[in-house]
Design an enzyme around this catalytic site. Structure first.
Site, PDB file in Angstrom:
ATOM      1  N   THR A 139       0.847  -1.203   0.000  1.00 31.41           N
ATOM      2  CA  THR A 139       0.000   0.000   0.000  1.00 31.41           C
ATOM      3  C   THR A 139       0.880   1.251   0.000  1.00 31.41           C
ATOM      4  O   THR A 139       0.486   2.275  -0.546  1.00 31.41           O
ATOM      5  CB  THR A 139      -0.962   0.050   1.209  1.00 31.41           C
ATOM      6  N   PHE A 167      -6.456  -5.260  -1.444  1.00 30.53           N
ATOM      7  CA  PHE A 167      -7.663  -5.741  -2.116  1.00 30.53           C
ATOM      8  C   PHE A 167      -8.711  -6.276  -1.148  1.00 30.53           C
ATOM      9  O   PHE A 167      -9.874  -6.379  -1.479  1.00 30.53           O
ATOM     10  CB  PHE A 167      -7.298  -6.818  -3.145  1.00 30.53           C
ATOM     11  N   ARG A 168      -8.254  -6.610   0.056  1.00 30.07           N
ATOM     12  CA  ARG A 168      -9.205  -7.178   1.011  1.00 30.07           C
ATOM     13  C   ARG A 168      -9.775  -6.126   1.958  1.00 30.07           C
ATOM     14  O   ARG A 168     -10.640  -6.424   2.757  1.00 30.07           O
ATOM     15  CB  ARG A 168      -8.530  -8.282   1.833  1.00 30.07           C
ATOM     16  N   ILE A 188       1.246 -10.520  -4.054  1.00 30.48           N
ATOM     17  CA  ILE A 188       1.265 -11.200  -5.353  1.00 30.48           C
ATOM     18  C   ILE A 188       1.688 -10.241  -6.452  1.00 30.48           C
ATOM     19  O   ILE A 188       1.493 -10.507  -7.629  1.00 30.48           O
ATOM     20  CB  ILE A 188      -0.138 -11.775  -5.677  1.00 30.48           C
ATOM     21  N   HIS A 190       1.374 -16.814  -1.549  1.00 33.72           N
ATOM     22  CA  HIS A 190       0.058 -16.682  -2.190  1.00 33.72           C
ATOM     23  C   HIS A 190       0.182 -16.583  -3.711  1.00 33.72           C
ATOM     24  O   HIS A 190      -0.778 -16.242  -4.392  1.00 33.72           O
ATOM     25  CB  HIS A 190      -0.700 -15.471  -1.646  1.00 33.72           C
ATOM     26  N   CYS A 246       0.826 -28.702 -16.207  1.00 32.78           N
ATOM     27  CA  CYS A 246       2.263 -28.944 -16.396  1.00 32.78           C
ATOM     28  C   CYS A 246       3.122 -27.795 -15.885  1.00 32.78           C
ATOM     29  O   CYS A 246       4.342 -27.904 -15.836  1.00 32.78           O
ATOM     30  CB  CYS A 246       2.582 -29.228 -17.863  1.00 32.78           C
ATOM     31  N   CYS A 248      -3.096 -24.345 -22.297  1.00 38.94           N
ATOM     32  CA  CYS A 248      -1.651 -24.535 -22.396  1.00 38.94           C
ATOM     33  C   CYS A 248      -1.277 -25.036 -23.792  1.00 38.94           C
ATOM     34  O   CYS A 248      -1.833 -26.032 -24.263  1.00 38.94           O
ATOM     35  CB  CYS A 248      -1.216 -25.543 -21.340  1.00 38.94           C
ATOM     36  N   CYS A 304       0.249 -28.832 -23.240  1.00 39.08           N
ATOM     37  CA  CYS A 304      -0.512 -30.018 -22.812  1.00 39.08           C
ATOM     38  C   CYS A 304      -2.020 -29.818 -22.867  1.00 39.08           C
ATOM     39  O   CYS A 304      -2.774 -30.742 -22.577  1.00 39.08           O
ATOM     40  CB  CYS A 304      -0.085 -30.430 -21.400  1.00 39.08           C
ATOM     41  N   SER A 356       1.950  -6.803   7.735  1.00 44.52           N
ATOM     42  CA  SER A 356       0.975  -7.898   7.763  1.00 44.52           C
ATOM     43  C   SER A 356       0.252  -7.863   9.095  1.00 44.52           C
ATOM     44  O   SER A 356       0.869  -7.659  10.141  1.00 44.52           O
ATOM     45  CB  SER A 356       1.655  -9.257   7.592  1.00 44.52           C
TER      46      SER A 356
HETATM   47 ZN   LIG Z   1       0.460 -27.509 -19.648  1.00 44.68          ZN
END
Ligand SMILES: [Zn+2]
Length: 251
Positions: free
Chosen positions: A33, A40-41, A108, A126, A137, A159, A162, A200
């Protein structure tokens, strides 16, 4: 409450740092912040009026996936517009001095890496909202690629290797915590001699258990957070001052 000035607090903290060789930093929304990234919370946060997207719903439903992507693109714009602040930079200095073993973060936004910290020493419990990866994958995809795919096809990206679902590398609600990262965070917390909490409120478990692990193994505990926390009584030093006002004095 600790009414000392930032200068006095910085002196107190520097003394603890001088007597430490294995420091662990633990950061939460409060450090971001100060870079202008909203919590966000918080009641006024971006998602306060929206229900969080549950992991199972993301996996089960295409419309939910598209909504998750829509929110994450907005969030990523805010991350990219933000700059690392004095709190982040102080941790880089501690790392360069060989004092800092790792930064464990609930954030994040990737700002610790962007501030110049060694990415190997940043444990994002997180996840990270600035990159995406395949749920099957693990192959990475940039958010720009994901956005282009959605704009061109109207579908959420799969992806290319895969065919699995791709999602931002954030731990959504209802998604398992990354076990390997948590194990590493717990181990380093138990091995450190100084554990510094920056921004925190220490209410979300299992993350909030990490300072307790450090303390149980004999580390000193410092908590700098705007509000008091349930672990303040355990701490060797607490402050509710702005993180940057103290950390900019930590050379
Ligand atoms: Zn993948």
């Amino acid at each position: 409450m600790n009414f000392n000035s930032p200068v006095q607090l910085a002196q107190q903290l520097l003394e603890l740092i001088d007597h430490s060789d294995h420091i662990v930093a633990f950061t939460g929304a409060g450090i971001s912040t100060e870079s202008g990234i909203p919590d966000f919370r918080s009641p006024n946060g971006l998602w306060a009026k929206m229900d969080p997207i549950m992991f199972d719903d993301f996996v089960a439903d295409e419309d939910t996936r598209l909504e998750d992507w829509r929110r994450r693109f907005i969030q990523n714009e805010e991350f990219l517009a933000a700059e690392a602040n004095e709190g982040h930079k102080a941790l880089v200095r501690l790392e360069k001095r060989g004092k800092l073993d790792c930064t464990i973060t609930q954030n994040i936004d990737g700002l610790h890496q962007r501030s110049g910290q060694n990415p190997d020493k940043v444990i994002e419990i997180h996840g990270n909202g600035t990159v995406a990866s395949c749920l099957d994958c693990g192959a990475e995809m940039t958010l720009a690629e994901a956005k282009r795919h959605i704009e061109e096809t109207g579908h959420s990206p799969l992806c290319p290797h895969c065919g699995g679902l791709v999602k931002t590398s954030i731990i959504n609600f209802g998604q398992a915590m990354p076990e390997e990262k948590m194990m590493r965070a717990m181990r380093l917390s138990g091995d450190c001699d100084l554990f510094i909490v920056l921004g925190s409120s220490l209410v979300v478990y299992p993350a909030a258990g990490l300072p307790q692990i450090a303390k149980q193994h004999g580390a000193k505990l410092v908590i700098i957070n705007r509000d008091s926390t349930p672990l303040d009584e355990l701490a060797d030093m607490t402050s509710q001052q702005e993180i940057g006002s103290i950390m900019k004095l930590i050379a």
